[in-house]
Design an enzyme around this catalytic site. Structure first.
Site, PDB file in Angstrom:
ATOM      1  N   GLU A  62       0.858  -1.022  -0.180  1.00 46.97           N
ATOM      2  CA  GLU A  62       0.041  -0.204  -0.036  1.00 46.97           C
ATOM      3  C   GLU A  62       0.731   1.116   0.125  1.00 46.97           C
ATOM      4  O   GLU A  62       0.274   2.322  -0.382  1.00 46.97           O
ATOM      5  CB  GLU A  62      -0.917  -0.232   1.248  1.00 46.97           C
ATOM      6  N   GLU A  93      -1.598   9.560   0.177  1.00 47.87           N
ATOM      7  CA  GLU A  93      -1.849   9.170  -1.486  1.00 47.87           C
ATOM      8  C   GLU A  93      -1.261  10.229  -2.456  1.00 47.87           C
ATOM      9  O   GLU A  93      -1.348  11.012  -2.324  1.00 47.87           O
ATOM     10  CB  GLU A  93      -3.309   9.163  -1.579  1.00 47.87           C
ATOM     11  N   ASN A 129     -14.663   6.291   7.056  1.00 46.77           N
ATOM     12  CA  ASN A 129     -13.664   5.746   7.741  1.00 46.77           C
ATOM     13  C   ASN A 129     -12.919   6.407   8.894  1.00 46.77           C
ATOM     14  O   ASN A 129     -12.462   5.868   9.913  1.00 46.77           O
ATOM     15  CB  ASN A 129     -12.754   5.150   6.636  1.00 46.77           C
TER      16      ASN A 129
END
Length: 359
Positions: free
Chosen positions: A212, A221, A259
């Site tokens: 990831e 990200e 989340n």
């Protein structure tokens, strides 16, 4: 009288010279090892290499034939490196070198003066850390004995040395101390089941984390164009930190306002209003990763933790993290990337990978 003195001197010089000529070489005078042989390298006549404690010289062009070979291309130039034996036998093997490829059966002398034999091919893993790849070697010829996986006084099944070996190029933000500090949030993480299962779970978590984050390189990200998409305004609490504030962060790349809200509530942290904590506090970042691992099914049918503890296998952890995109043939290359890293990490921890590696 002068002739007698001259004769005595000549005899003494001859004897002394003879003694120097027949004295055996000592360990300290052993030849230095040439550059280690590499299977992918091309060698032409006259080039020298070392392999398994001996120097060799190529007689003509060759590639992918390990010395001493079978075609006669390699000329054996004798032993090289230190020959100082450890207690219990005599050895003549080269010093271990990090980053050198070692095939199964290769024997090396480690920095502690002891010898180790490669039980599996490896790209130069540390013999006292990677106990699945290396075993101690007794120079008397006694078969090597296996060593138990190293333990960590801090209680985590992955030592700091093993962690550093797994992530040699990691961002300094992702500290080992931050990871250990985050473990208190979910005490069952890597503490459930047998010692083997605990190590398998830790390896599975860290393998997915590696995938990831590009090896714990990326904190946030990289595709900034995605940032505004992670706000689900239909939630009653909305996006108080701003529409573009809930992009992926941390070891599992936590994203979406719902989340952040759920993770913050579970961990007692204000992540909905301050999602930047995940990219500024290493322990918080690790806690969000472990939160997802322990509590979220994602696109799967079980949490990654339950997949490892209950025997569903590593493949089900992939399904729970990104199964809707990668599993069932969606992106086999991404799946393979995760599986390969998991296989490497269980090797470092000295346990088998288990079944059901793919999704």
């Amino acid at each position: 009288m002068s002739r007698l003195r001259a004769l005595i001197a000549l005899v003494a010089l001859t004897v002394a010279g003879g003694l120097m000529a027949i004295l055996p070489s000592t360990a300290a005078s052993a030849a230095a090892c040439a550059t280690p042989w590499q299977s992918s390298a091309v060698y032409t006549g006259g080039m020298q290499v070392s392999h398994n404690g001996r120097n060799y010289q190529a007689k003509w062009w060759t590639q992918n034939e390990a010395p001493p070979g079978t075609t006669g291309v390699w000329q054996d130039n004798g032993a090289c490196g230190t020959t100082t034996p450890p207690p219990g036998g005599t050895c003549n093997y080269p010093n271990w070198a990090a980053g050198t490829w070692y095939a199964t059966g290769a024997i090396v002398r480690y920095t502690n003066g002891l010898y180790y034999i490669a039980e599996h091919d490896n790209p130069g893993y540390d013999p006292i850390i990677s106990t699945w790849y290396w075993d101690p070697y007794n120079c008397s010829g006694t078969p090597p004995t296996s060593s138990p996986p190293p333990t960590n006084p801090g209680g985590f099944v992955v030592t700091e040395a093993q962690f550093n070996q797994m992530f040699p190029g990691r961002n300094s933000f992702y500290t080992y101390s931050g990871l250990v500090a985050a473990l208190s949030a979910y005490p069952a993480f890597a503490k459930s089941g047998s010692a083997t299962v605990q190590r398998q779970e830790a390896a599975a978590f860290l393998a997915n984390v590696h995938h990831e984050t590009g090896g714990l390189v990326y904190i946030v990200e990289q595709n900034t164009a995605n940032y505004p998409h992670y706000c689900d305004a239909s939630q009653s609490y909305g996006c108080p930190a701003g529409q573009a504030a809930y992009y992926g962060r941390g070891p599992i790349q936590l994203s979406w306002n719902f989340n952040y809200n759920a993770a913050g509530n579970a961990l007692g942290l204000p992540l909905l209003t301050n999602p930047w904590l995940v990219q500024t506090d290493a322990a918080v970042a690790w806690k969000t990763g472990i939160w997802y691992w322990m509590t979220q099914n994602g696109p799967g049918t079980m949490t990654p933790h339950n997949a490892m503890v209950n025997g569903a296998g590593f493949g089900e952890t992939i399904r729970s993290i990104n199964g809707s995109i990668e599993c069932n043939g969606g992106n086999p290359a991404q799946v393979q990337s995760r599986v390969t890293k998991y296989q490497q990490f269980v090797g470092i921890l000295g346990v088998p990978a288990g079944n059901n590696l793919y999704c």
